[in-house]
Design a protein around this motif. Structure first.
Motif, PDB file in Angstrom:
ATOM      1  N   ALA A  22       5.767 -56.394 -31.163  1.00  0.00           N
ATOM      2  CA  ALA A  22       5.591 -55.302 -30.696  1.00  0.00           C
ATOM      3  C   ALA A  22       4.545 -54.367 -31.373  1.00  0.00           C
ATOM      4  CB  ALA A  22       6.851 -54.566 -31.177  1.00  0.00           C
ATOM      5  N   VAL A  23       4.449 -54.567 -32.645  1.00  0.00           N
ATOM      6  CA  VAL A  23       3.422 -53.923 -33.542  1.00  0.00           C
ATOM      7  C   VAL A  23       2.001 -54.354 -32.847  1.00  0.00           C
ATOM      8  CG1 VAL A  23       2.106 -53.992 -35.656  1.00  0.00           C
ATOM      9  CG2 VAL A  23       4.606 -53.810 -35.767  1.00  0.00           C
ATOM     10  N   PHE A  24       1.716 -55.627 -32.581  1.00  0.00           N
ATOM     11  CA  PHE A  24       0.231 -56.097 -32.514  1.00  0.00           C
ATOM     12  C   PHE A  24       0.316 -55.860 -30.901  1.00  0.00           C
ATOM     13  CE2 PHE A  24       0.440 -58.617 -36.161  1.00  0.00           C
ATOM     14  CZ  PHE A  24      -0.767 -58.246 -36.469  1.00  0.00           C
ATOM     15  N   TYR A  25       1.316 -55.651 -29.955  1.00  0.00           N
ATOM     16  CA  TYR A  25       1.247 -55.029 -28.433  1.00  0.00           C
ATOM     17  C   TYR A  25       0.597 -53.783 -28.601  1.00  0.00           C
ATOM     18  CZ  TYR A  25       3.124 -52.883 -24.213  1.00  0.00           C
ATOM     19  OH  TYR A  25       3.427 -52.310 -23.130  1.00  0.00           O
ATOM     20  N   GLY A  26       1.039 -52.924 -29.386  1.00  0.00           N
ATOM     21  CA  GLY A  26       0.447 -51.403 -29.520  1.00  0.00           C
ATOM     22  C   GLY A  26      -1.127 -51.638 -29.956  1.00  0.00           C
ATOM     23  N   VAL A  27      -0.942 -52.378 -31.221  1.00  0.00           N
ATOM     24  CA  VAL A  27      -2.363 -52.433 -31.678  1.00  0.00           C
ATOM     25  C   VAL A  27      -3.576 -52.958 -31.003  1.00  0.00           C
ATOM     26  CG1 VAL A  27      -3.635 -53.401 -33.923  1.00  0.00           C
ATOM     27  CG2 VAL A  27      -1.538 -52.284 -34.261  1.00  0.00           C
ATOM     28  N   GLY A  28      -3.035 -54.077 -30.464  1.00  0.00           N
ATOM     29  CA  GLY A  28      -4.021 -54.912 -29.638  1.00  0.00           C
ATOM     30  C   GLY A  28      -4.891 -53.932 -28.603  1.00  0.00           C
ATOM     31  N   VAL A  58     -14.107 -58.716 -21.846  1.00  0.00           N
ATOM     32  CA  VAL A  58     -13.399 -59.857 -22.212  1.00  0.00           C
ATOM     33  C   VAL A  58     -12.124 -60.016 -22.799  1.00  0.00           C
ATOM     34  CG1 VAL A  58     -13.380 -62.356 -23.171  1.00  0.00           C
ATOM     35  CG2 VAL A  58     -15.534 -61.384 -22.118  1.00  0.00           C
ATOM     36  N   ILE A  59     -12.042 -58.964 -23.975  1.00  0.00           N
ATOM     37  CA  ILE A  59     -10.840 -58.865 -24.741  1.00  0.00           C
ATOM     38  C   ILE A  59      -9.615 -57.940 -24.040  1.00  0.00           C
ATOM     39  CG2 ILE A  59      -9.990 -57.846 -26.883  1.00  0.00           C
ATOM     40  CD1 ILE A  59     -12.438 -58.612 -28.397  1.00  0.00           C
ATOM     41  N   ALA A  60     -10.433 -56.668 -23.059  1.00  0.00           N
ATOM     42  CA  ALA A  60      -9.528 -56.048 -22.522  1.00  0.00           C
ATOM     43  C   ALA A  60      -8.528 -56.769 -21.601  1.00  0.00           C
ATOM     44  CB  ALA A  60     -10.315 -54.850 -21.541  1.00  0.00           C
ATOM     45  N   ARG A  61      -9.022 -57.838 -21.069  1.00  0.00           N
ATOM     46  CA  ARG A  61      -8.559 -58.536 -19.978  1.00  0.00           C
ATOM     47  C   ARG A  61      -7.180 -59.429 -20.688  1.00  0.00           C
ATOM     48  NH1 ARG A  61     -13.416 -62.264 -17.861  1.00  0.00           N
ATOM     49  NH2 ARG A  61     -14.453 -60.861 -16.586  1.00  0.00           N
ATOM     50  N   ARG A  62      -7.114 -59.454 -21.924  1.00  0.00           N
ATOM     51  CA  ARG A  62      -6.135 -60.254 -22.554  1.00  0.00           C
ATOM     52  C   ARG A  62      -5.034 -59.006 -23.034  1.00  0.00           C
ATOM     53  NH1 ARG A  62     -10.566 -63.390 -21.073  1.00  0.00           N
ATOM     54  NH2 ARG A  62      -9.645 -65.350 -20.958  1.00  0.00           N
ATOM     55  N   SER A  63      -5.394 -57.920 -23.614  1.00  0.00           N
ATOM     56  CA  SER A  63      -4.832 -56.964 -24.302  1.00  0.00           C
ATOM     57  C   SER A  63      -4.145 -55.981 -23.164  1.00  0.00           C
ATOM     58  CB  SER A  63      -5.647 -56.193 -25.335  1.00  0.00           C
ATOM     59  OG  SER A  63      -6.061 -57.387 -26.368  1.00  0.00           O
ATOM     60  N   LEU A  76      -2.796 -46.645 -20.885  1.00  0.00           N
ATOM     61  CA  LEU A  76      -2.759 -45.563 -21.722  1.00  0.00           C
ATOM     62  C   LEU A  76      -2.863 -45.380 -22.986  1.00  0.00           C
ATOM     63  CD1 LEU A  76       0.753 -44.090 -19.871  1.00  0.00           C
ATOM     64  CD2 LEU A  76      -1.784 -43.478 -19.370  1.00  0.00           C
ATOM     65  N   LEU A  77      -2.652 -46.273 -23.844  1.00  0.00           N
ATOM     66  CA  LEU A  77      -2.897 -46.706 -25.374  1.00  0.00           C
ATOM     67  C   LEU A  77      -4.363 -46.689 -25.312  1.00  0.00           C
ATOM     68  CD1 LEU A  77      -0.212 -48.548 -27.242  1.00  0.00           C
ATOM     69  CD2 LEU A  77      -1.132 -46.534 -27.934  1.00  0.00           C
ATOM     70  N   ALA A 101       0.851 -49.083 -33.592  1.00  0.00           N
ATOM     71  CA  ALA A 101       1.669 -49.757 -34.088  1.00  0.00           C
ATOM     72  C   ALA A 101       3.245 -49.302 -33.978  1.00  0.00           C
ATOM     73  CB  ALA A 101       1.472 -50.201 -35.453  1.00  0.00           C
ATOM     74  N   LEU A 102       3.215 -47.961 -34.239  1.00  0.00           N
ATOM     75  CA  LEU A 102       4.477 -47.376 -34.189  1.00  0.00           C
ATOM     76  C   LEU A 102       4.952 -47.303 -32.790  1.00  0.00           C
ATOM     77  CD1 LEU A 102       3.881 -44.677 -36.863  1.00  0.00           C
ATOM     78  CD2 LEU A 102       5.518 -46.666 -36.809  1.00  0.00           C
ATOM     79  N   ILE A 103       3.954 -46.617 -31.831  1.00  0.00           N
ATOM     80  CA  ILE A 103       4.135 -46.758 -30.557  1.00  0.00           C
ATOM     81  C   ILE A 103       4.803 -48.235 -29.819  1.00  0.00           C
ATOM     82  CG2 ILE A 103       3.187 -46.387 -28.187  1.00  0.00           C
ATOM     83  CD1 ILE A 103       1.174 -44.224 -29.598  1.00  0.00           C
ATOM     84  N   GLY A 104       3.988 -49.026 -30.278  1.00  0.00           N
ATOM     85  CA  GLY A 104       4.350 -50.412 -29.902  1.00  0.00           C
ATOM     86  C   GLY A 104       5.800 -50.836 -30.179  1.00  0.00           C
TER      87      GLY A 104
END
Length: 394
Positions: A119-125, A341-346, A354-355, A379-382
């Motif tokens: 969850a943390v890395f979902y938001g941070v990514g 490239v990275i946006a396609r994954r995150s 929105l993040l 991270a908190l939002i994630g």
């Protein structure tokens, strides 16, 4: 204070090493902030170094491949204490953040399967995509400007990075050579010598540690030494290069792990490039982390120490400047391509869109907003949003 270099220094080597340790431990804000802290602390407040010493170090750090702040720290150590000063200052600056990312690598390897960490890395990514996008924009306006040739080099590298999803190192050198041939004709070639320096760094970090997976460590050492030799302009320039090797070529990490590795670099102090320690740990444990960090920072160390005695004489040659301008444009183009490239994954759903957009808007609106604050908020939002979307968990 311009006579500082010629007279006895007003500080001990131990004092400088302690300062670099402290800066490496608490120095948030990225390379521009870190070099600003060094000027404030070492030139204005103490003053241990002269304005000329600082400016020459900054010019060399910007010109040579390598993470900007780390190279400036190495150069400032070299001013009065030469090789031993450069070596200890560099180690002291990098060591705190290296230990932090290794600890985070251990936690990630052991607890990465837990939903809270995902969850943390979902938001941070998603936030990292916004941060790199803004960095790419700033670097583009600053380094490319209105120069049509630099724009051509920049766009070529951006397109190649998007299409191949990897970094083609020789195109960096090609960009430098093309700009040099156009801006400063061949009569300067014999004096610049930079091309030979930029291509001379071959594997030097492999097999540093014994009793481990030697073939893998040798591979890591070779790859990260090559990566360290092509980080022009900003620590973020290493991101597309690392993605091409770590994910696409060697398959050491998957897409999600790689984005998480970049995120770790954003939330720790010190140079962004220190993410290599985290990646090395995930690939081959502590030995992998050590070899990856050594491989990455050894070229930057050599690129600072070797030319330092000659920089006053040759640093302002038109051929050298033109070559570096071309390579920098290529590097910034690669960074811009890597955003896509990275946006396609995150960027996988509406919350992550929105993040990423919110990150860009905040950095645009509040120029002094520090990136770690955004990363912590993301991270908190994630943590709040991820469980709502992924109700089944993992």
């Amino acid at each position: 204070m311009n006579t500082t270099t010629a007279t006895a220094p007003g500080y001990t080597l131990g004092q400088l090493v302690l300062y670099m340790l402290r800066l490496g431990t608490f120095g948030f804000g990225g390379p521009v902030a870190l070099v600003g802290y060094m000027h404030r602390d070492l030139v204005e407040q103490r003053p241990w170094l002269s304005e000329d010493d600082y400016r020459e170090g900054l010019a060399l750090a910007q010109m040579m491949p390598g993470p900007l702040a780390a190279q400036l720290g190495i150069y400032l150590g070299h001013v009065h204490y030469h090789i031993i000063g450069a070596t200890l200052a560099g180690i002291a600056f990098v060591l705190p953040s290296f230990l932090m990312v290794v600890a985070l690598g251990w936690a990630y390897a052991h607890f990465g399967g837990l939903s809270w960490m995902q969850a943390v890395f979902y938001g941070v990514g998603a936030a990292v995509v916004g941060i790199i996008a803004m960095s790419a924009y700033k670097l583009t306006t600053k380094t490319v400007g209105k120069n049509r040739l630099l724009w051509a080099i920049y766009l070529t590298l951006a397109i190649v990075t998007v299409l191949t999803e990897s970094e083609i190192a020789w195109l960096f050198i090609a960009g430098g050579l093309i700009n040099w041939l156009v801006v400063a004709p061949p009569k300067w070639l014999s004096k610049s010598g930079l091309n030979a320096v930029a291509t001379a760094q071959v594997p030097v970090a492999s097999g540093v540690l014994s009793g481990f997976d030697w073939p893998l460590l040798a591979q890591i050492g070779l790859f990260f030494t090559k990566a360290g030799a092509f980080v022009f302009g900003s620590g973020l320039a290493i991101v597309p290069f690392l993605y091409g090797g770590v994910v696409t070529e060697h398959h050491w990490l998957n897409d999600k792990q790689f984005v998480d590795a970049v995120a770790v670099a954003m939330i720790t102090p010190g140079p962004v490039v220190i993410t290599v320690g985290f990646i090395g740990y995930l690939v081959a444990g502590f030995a992998g982390a050590c070899v990856a960090a050594l491989g990455t920072f050894l070229p930057c160390y050599l690129f600072t120490v070797l030319p330092a005695p000659y920089f006053k004489k040759y640093g302002k040659l038109p051929a050298v400047k033109a070559f570096v301008d071309g390579i920098t444009a290529a590097a910034v183009g690669a960074i811009t391509g890597s955003v896509i490239v990275i946006a396609r994954r995150s960027i996988v759903d509406w919350p992550t869109i929105l993040l990423a957009l919110a990150t860009v808007l905040l950095l645009w609106r509040f120029k002094k907003l520090q990136e770690p604050i955004i990363v912590i908020a993301a991270a908190l939002i994630g943590l709040a949003v991820y469980p709502l979307i992924h109700t089944h968990g993992f």
